[in-house]
Design a protein around this motif. Structure first.
Motif, PDB file in Angstrom:
ATOM      1  N   CYS A   1       0.813  -1.212   0.000  1.00  0.00           N
ATOM      2  CA  CYS A   1       0.000   0.000   0.000  1.00  0.00           C
ATOM      3  C   CYS A   1       0.851   1.268   0.000  1.00  0.00           C
ATOM      4  O   CYS A   1       0.359   2.330  -0.285  1.00  0.00           O
ATOM      5  CB  CYS A   1      -0.948   0.002   1.201  1.00  0.00           C
ATOM      6  N   ILE A   2       2.088   1.145   0.308  1.00  0.00           N
ATOM      7  CA  ILE A   2       2.966   2.293   0.404  1.00  0.00           C
ATOM      8  C   ILE A   2       4.265   1.967  -0.306  1.00  0.00           C
ATOM      9  O   ILE A   2       4.563   0.812  -0.567  1.00  0.00           O
ATOM     10  CB  ILE A   2       3.276   2.611   1.882  1.00  0.00           C
ATOM     11  N   LYS A   3       5.024   3.000  -0.616  1.00  0.00           N
ATOM     12  CA  LYS A   3       6.316   2.765  -1.236  1.00  0.00           C
ATOM     13  C   LYS A   3       7.214   2.029  -0.251  1.00  0.00           C
ATOM     14  O   LYS A   3       7.274   2.357   0.931  1.00  0.00           O
ATOM     15  CB  LYS A   3       6.953   4.086  -1.638  1.00  0.00           C
ATOM     16  N   LYS A   4       7.886   1.007  -0.746  1.00  0.00           N
ATOM     17  CA  LYS A   4       8.774   0.222   0.111  1.00  0.00           C
ATOM     18  C   LYS A   4       9.823   1.132   0.736  1.00  0.00           C
ATOM     19  O   LYS A   4      10.397   1.991   0.086  1.00  0.00           O
ATOM     20  CB  LYS A   4       9.445  -0.873  -0.716  1.00  0.00           C
ATOM     21  N   ASP A   5      10.033   0.955   2.017  1.00  0.00           N
ATOM     22  CA  ASP A   5      10.971   1.769   2.787  1.00  0.00           C
ATOM     23  C   ASP A   5      12.388   1.250   2.544  1.00  0.00           C
ATOM     24  O   ASP A   5      12.903   0.437   3.295  1.00  0.00           O
ATOM     25  CB  ASP A   5      10.605   1.707   4.268  1.00  0.00           C
ATOM     26  N   GLU A   6      13.004   1.731   1.459  1.00  0.00           N
ATOM     27  CA  GLU A   6      14.323   1.245   1.069  1.00  0.00           C
ATOM     28  C   GLU A   6      15.401   1.552   2.108  1.00  0.00           C
ATOM     29  O   GLU A   6      16.309   0.761   2.318  1.00  0.00           O
ATOM     30  CB  GLU A   6      14.727   1.849  -0.282  1.00  0.00           C
ATOM     31  N   LYS A   7      15.294   2.697   2.759  1.00  0.00           N
ATOM     32  CA  LYS A   7      16.303   3.074   3.753  1.00  0.00           C
ATOM     33  C   LYS A   7      16.064   2.407   5.101  1.00  0.00           C
ATOM     34  O   LYS A   7      16.889   2.481   5.987  1.00  0.00           O
ATOM     35  CB  LYS A   7      16.321   4.594   3.934  1.00  0.00           C
ATOM     36  N   LYS A   8      14.912   1.789   5.249  1.00  0.00           N
ATOM     37  CA  LYS A   8      14.534   1.068   6.466  1.00  0.00           C
ATOM     38  C   LYS A   8      14.358   1.975   7.680  1.00  0.00           C
ATOM     39  O   LYS A   8      14.307   1.507   8.797  1.00  0.00           O
ATOM     40  CB  LYS A   8      15.556  -0.030   6.806  1.00  0.00           C
ATOM     41  N   GLU A   9      14.242   3.299   7.484  1.00  0.00           N
ATOM     42  CA  GLU A   9      14.104   4.207   8.617  1.00  0.00           C
ATOM     43  C   GLU A   9      12.722   4.117   9.252  1.00  0.00           C
ATOM     44  O   GLU A   9      12.608   4.015  10.473  1.00  0.00           O
ATOM     45  CB  GLU A   9      14.390   5.640   8.174  1.00  0.00           C
ATOM     46  N   ILE A  10      11.676   4.189   8.455  1.00  0.00           N
ATOM     47  CA  ILE A  10      10.316   4.144   9.003  1.00  0.00           C
ATOM     48  C   ILE A  10      10.020   2.737   9.503  1.00  0.00           C
ATOM     49  O   ILE A  10       9.414   2.559  10.555  1.00  0.00           O
ATOM     50  CB  ILE A  10       9.292   4.601   7.944  1.00  0.00           C
ATOM     51  N   TYR A  11      10.464   1.739   8.743  1.00  0.00           N
ATOM     52  CA  TYR A  11      10.289   0.338   9.150  1.00  0.00           C
ATOM     53  C   TYR A  11      10.892   0.112  10.534  1.00  0.00           C
ATOM     54  O   TYR A  11      10.258  -0.416  11.433  1.00  0.00           O
ATOM     55  CB  TYR A  11      10.939  -0.570   8.101  1.00  0.00           C
ATOM     56  N   LYS A  12      12.126   0.573  10.728  1.00  0.00           N
ATOM     57  CA  LYS A  12      12.804   0.375  12.012  1.00  0.00           C
ATOM     58  C   LYS A  12      12.140   1.156  13.131  1.00  0.00           C
ATOM     59  O   LYS A  12      12.067   0.683  14.262  1.00  0.00           O
ATOM     60  CB  LYS A  12      14.279   0.762  11.904  1.00  0.00           C
ATOM     61  N   PHE A  13      11.647   2.356  12.829  1.00  0.00           N
ATOM     62  CA  PHE A  13      10.967   3.146  13.852  1.00  0.00           C
ATOM     63  C   PHE A  13       9.791   2.360  14.424  1.00  0.00           C
ATOM     64  O   PHE A  13       9.662   2.225  15.643  1.00  0.00           O
ATOM     65  CB  PHE A  13      10.471   4.478  13.282  1.00  0.00           C
ATOM     66  N   HIS A  14       8.928   1.838  13.550  1.00  0.00           N
ATOM     67  CA  HIS A  14       7.749   1.117  14.029  1.00  0.00           C
ATOM     68  C   HIS A  14       8.135  -0.204  14.699  1.00  0.00           C
ATOM     69  O   HIS A  14       7.536  -0.590  15.696  1.00  0.00           O
ATOM     70  CB  HIS A  14       6.761   0.884  12.884  1.00  0.00           C
ATOM     71  N   LEU A  15       9.147  -0.869  14.169  1.00  0.00           N
ATOM     72  CA  LEU A  15       9.600  -2.119  14.783  1.00  0.00           C
ATOM     73  C   LEU A  15      10.176  -1.856  16.177  1.00  0.00           C
ATOM     74  O   LEU A  15       9.889  -2.577  17.129  1.00  0.00           O
ATOM     75  CB  LEU A  15      10.635  -2.802  13.888  1.00  0.00           C
ATOM     76  N   GLU A  16      10.964  -0.796  16.307  1.00  0.00           N
ATOM     77  CA  GLU A  16      11.539  -0.458  17.611  1.00  0.00           C
ATOM     78  C   GLU A  16      10.462  -0.032  18.608  1.00  0.00           C
ATOM     79  O   GLU A  16      10.529  -0.399  19.780  1.00  0.00           O
ATOM     80  CB  GLU A  16      12.583   0.651  17.451  1.00  0.00           C
ATOM     81  N   GLU A  17       9.482   0.736  18.156  1.00  0.00           N
ATOM     82  CA  GLU A  17       8.379   1.135  19.040  1.00  0.00           C
ATOM     83  C   GLU A  17       7.658  -0.096  19.579  1.00  0.00           C
ATOM     84  O   GLU A  17       7.337  -0.171  20.761  1.00  0.00           O
ATOM     85  CB  GLU A  17       7.392   2.048  18.312  1.00  0.00           C
TER      86      GLU A  17
ATOM     87  N   ILE B   1       7.509 -10.630  19.028  1.00  0.00           N
ATOM     88  CA  ILE B   1       8.093 -10.889  17.701  1.00  0.00           C
ATOM     89  C   ILE B   1       8.986  -9.726  17.287  1.00  0.00           C
ATOM     90  O   ILE B   1      10.063  -9.925  16.719  1.00  0.00           O
ATOM     91  CB  ILE B   1       7.003 -11.170  16.649  1.00  0.00           C
ATOM     92  N   ALA B   2       8.554  -8.506  17.601  1.00  0.00           N
ATOM     93  CA  ALA B   2       9.392  -7.327  17.297  1.00  0.00           C
ATOM     94  C   ALA B   2      10.702  -7.415  18.066  1.00  0.00           C
ATOM     95  O   ALA B   2      11.767  -7.136  17.507  1.00  0.00           O
ATOM     96  CB  ALA B   2       8.643  -6.050  17.646  1.00  0.00           C
ATOM     97  N   ARG B   3      10.636  -7.822  19.335  1.00  0.00           N
ATOM     98  CA  ARG B   3      11.857  -7.966  20.119  1.00  0.00           C
ATOM     99  C   ARG B   3      12.775  -9.032  19.519  1.00  0.00           C
ATOM    100  O   ARG B   3      13.988  -8.856  19.455  1.00  0.00           O
ATOM    101  CB  ARG B   3      11.527  -8.333  21.554  1.00  0.00           C
TER     102      ARG B   3
END
Length: 73
Positions: free
Chosen positions: A42-58, A66-68
């Protein structure tokens, strides 16, 4: 609700639901958003992994198992 919507293939609806739920502090929503960013659903793939990591870390900080594991916390 977001999981059901996503399972039906409505990624736009799921993204909106997860975004609202994450803003309210829902850890599963953060985790599911991280997956959507990682997979480019649904969204452009997060190539830099910044947004992906933010939500995973939160999600991991708030105790999502599973996130841990994915972050090896």
């Amino acid at each position: 609700m977001g999981v059901k919507i996503c399972g039906e293939g409505d990624y736009d609806g799921a993204f909106k639901y997860y975004t609202k739920a994450a803003a309210l502090g829902n850890i599963s929503a953060h985790f599911n958003l991280s997956l959507m960013y990682r997979n480019g659903q649904c969204i452009k793939k997060d190539e830099k992994k910044e947004i992906y990591k933010f939500h995973l870390e939160e999600a991991a900080i708030r105790g999502h198992p599973i996130a841990r594991n994915n972050l090896a916390c």
